[in-house]
Design an enzyme around this catalytic site. Sequence first.
Site, mmCIF file in Angstrom:
data_model
loop_
_atom_site.group_PDB
_atom_site.id
_atom_site.type_symbol
_atom_site.label_atom_id
_atom_site.label_comp_id
_atom_site.label_asym_id
_atom_site.label_seq_id
_atom_site.Cartn_x
_atom_site.Cartn_y
_atom_site.Cartn_z
ATOM 1 N N SER A 69 -44.142 29.038 -5.271
ATOM 2 C CA SER A 69 -43.655 30.147 -4.449
ATOM 3 C C SER A 69 -44.358 31.473 -4.720
ATOM 4 O O SER A 69 -44.203 32.424 -3.944
ATOM 5 C CB SER A 69 -42.148 30.326 -4.650
ATOM 6 O OG SER A 69 -41.434 29.272 -4.041
ATOM 7 N N LYS A 72 -46.350 33.012 -1.884
ATOM 8 C CA LYS A 72 -45.734 33.562 -0.675
ATOM 9 C C LYS A 72 -46.154 35.003 -0.344
ATOM 10 O O LYS A 72 -46.484 35.290 0.817
ATOM 11 C CB LYS A 72 -44.212 33.451 -0.785
ATOM 12 C CG LYS A 72 -43.717 32.007 -0.779
ATOM 13 C CD LYS A 72 -42.231 31.911 -1.091
ATOM 14 C CE LYS A 72 -41.757 30.464 -1.108
ATOM 15 N NZ LYS A 72 -40.337 30.329 -1.501
ATOM 16 N N TYR A 194 -48.238 24.157 4.073
ATOM 17 C CA TYR A 194 -47.368 24.793 3.085
ATOM 18 C C TYR A 194 -47.362 24.019 1.772
ATOM 19 O O TYR A 194 -47.435 24.610 0.680
ATOM 20 C CB TYR A 194 -45.958 24.916 3.641
ATOM 21 C CG TYR A 194 -44.978 25.524 2.670
ATOM 22 C CD1 TYR A 194 -45.054 26.869 2.328
ATOM 23 C CD2 TYR A 194 -43.988 24.742 2.071
ATOM 24 C CE1 TYR A 194 -44.164 27.427 1.429
ATOM 25 C CE2 TYR A 194 -43.095 25.297 1.179
ATOM 26 C CZ TYR A 194 -43.186 26.633 0.858
ATOM 27 O OH TYR A 194 -42.308 27.191 -0.047
ATOM 28 N N TYR A 246 -35.427 35.986 -5.530
ATOM 29 C CA TYR A 246 -34.339 35.203 -4.960
ATOM 30 C C TYR A 246 -33.005 35.920 -5.125
ATOM 31 O O TYR A 246 -32.918 37.137 -4.941
ATOM 32 C CB TYR A 246 -34.313 33.797 -5.561
ATOM 33 C CG TYR A 246 -35.615 33.061 -5.407
ATOM 34 C CD1 TYR A 246 -36.175 32.876 -4.141
ATOM 35 C CD2 TYR A 246 -36.306 32.558 -6.504
ATOM 36 C CE1 TYR A 246 -37.377 32.202 -3.980
ATOM 37 C CE2 TYR A 246 -37.500 31.876 -6.346
ATOM 38 C CZ TYR A 246 -38.035 31.704 -5.084
ATOM 39 O OH TYR A 246 -39.213 31.044 -4.931
ATOM 40 N N VAL A 264 -41.245 27.959 -9.141
ATOM 41 C CA VAL A 264 -40.544 26.959 -9.941
ATOM 42 C C VAL A 264 -41.442 26.261 -10.956
ATOM 43 O O VAL A 264 -40.935 25.557 -11.839
ATOM 44 C CB VAL A 264 -39.863 25.899 -9.051
ATOM 45 C CG1 VAL A 264 -38.765 26.520 -8.219
ATOM 46 C CG2 VAL A 264 -40.880 25.186 -8.174
#
Length: 443
Positions: A69, A72, A194, A246, A264
């Site tokens: 992530s 992103k 992705y 998050y 992660v």
Amino acid sequence: MVKGVVVDAVNAVLANLCREFRELNSGHLATYIPPLTQADPADFGIALASASGHRYQAGEADRLFTIQSVSKPFVLALALSELGAAEVFRRVGAEPSGEPFNAISLDPETGRPANPMINAGAIATTALVPAASAEQRFSRILETLSGFAGRPLDVDEEVYRAEAATGDRNIALAHLMRAAGSLTGDPSEALDVYFRQCAIRVHAVDLAVMGATLANGGVNPVTGARVVPEPVTVQVLAVMATCGMYDGSGDWLLRVGLPAKSGVSGGLVAVSPGRSGMGCYSPLLDAAGNPVRAVAALTVLSRELGLHLMHNPPPGTPTVIDPGPGDGPAGAAWSRAGGEEVPGDLPTWVAAQGELDFTAAERLAYALAERLPEAGHGRAVIDLVQVTAVDAAAETLIRAVLERVTARGHLVGLVGEAATPFSPQGVTLASRSAAATWARLPS
């Protein structure tokens, strides 16, 4: 290399953080992608890259892992560069979701995912990157992330295959967005790009440079290449600050105060705008999916270096300046402590002004190192007469650099009241016109 003393001093700060938090063993490895369970839970690396292009590291900062992530914000930067904010945020929102990274978070009226930092929003953002095919879209993404890192990046094919095989929730999210109208095109193609994007391999130093590129207005400070326009970095950093961690984003912004993004696999990038980027790798995650050791270490680093966004920043004046007319070596006499004359050529003169924080102190330290000979036995004066304040982080860095420089046999003179903390023998003067006294530091 004399400039190596600055690197050594900053590396020592990072190494202390690694030692302090390496035994923090709370958290868990990510398990939903099988290869991530093979990570060594003891790994911890931290890196810092300044907006002037200097890189520092400690621990397992060169251990490769998949970006997940953390990709992103950089893909968001590419989409914003190509399409503009109006078109991107028509498809993807910019509001914190307060929910986990894989939440089903679609606006009931528009079908838009809440923001580009959760999985749904990231899949939609990836699909927005203009390209004639999925292969070309991924090629553009890989090229852009490589530009941010300052070196060619590649894909961990094993992790990519595992992402595709276990990505049921992401597959569901893509089809829900397709049904809601926020995802255009073939969901399978969007997901394939992705999954590949998340499997790009980086290390903590890469993340630090990528963060420093955002901090530097879109110009990679190591390569000098512009990666994205400056207005895009402002937009990306704003989204990172509010959504990047998050459902822990609010607490992170309160305690650390830096735009950041975690993943992660244990990666984390944080940005101090105009100053530096920081990258961490630590695969043990907390309940929000953020790396435990990285969060703890950057909380301390932000506090010690005064990096919180809400701090009142020092004036934007140049740190290192030339002495004015009549100042500097030509107007001074030089002697050792006790009055003994210093034979030979007059020393080099390094002058600073304004408030010194960690970033300003780094600039001053490099200016000093660049003026000293490699072989030792050089002489320099640090002129702090126009320095109005020195914070704790700057004092720590300058003292560490002086200790290393003088240990190599160089002599350093200090001028100005602001020099007092660095001069255990009182080797300071109130004005440039007085005779400078020399000392080997530390005493």
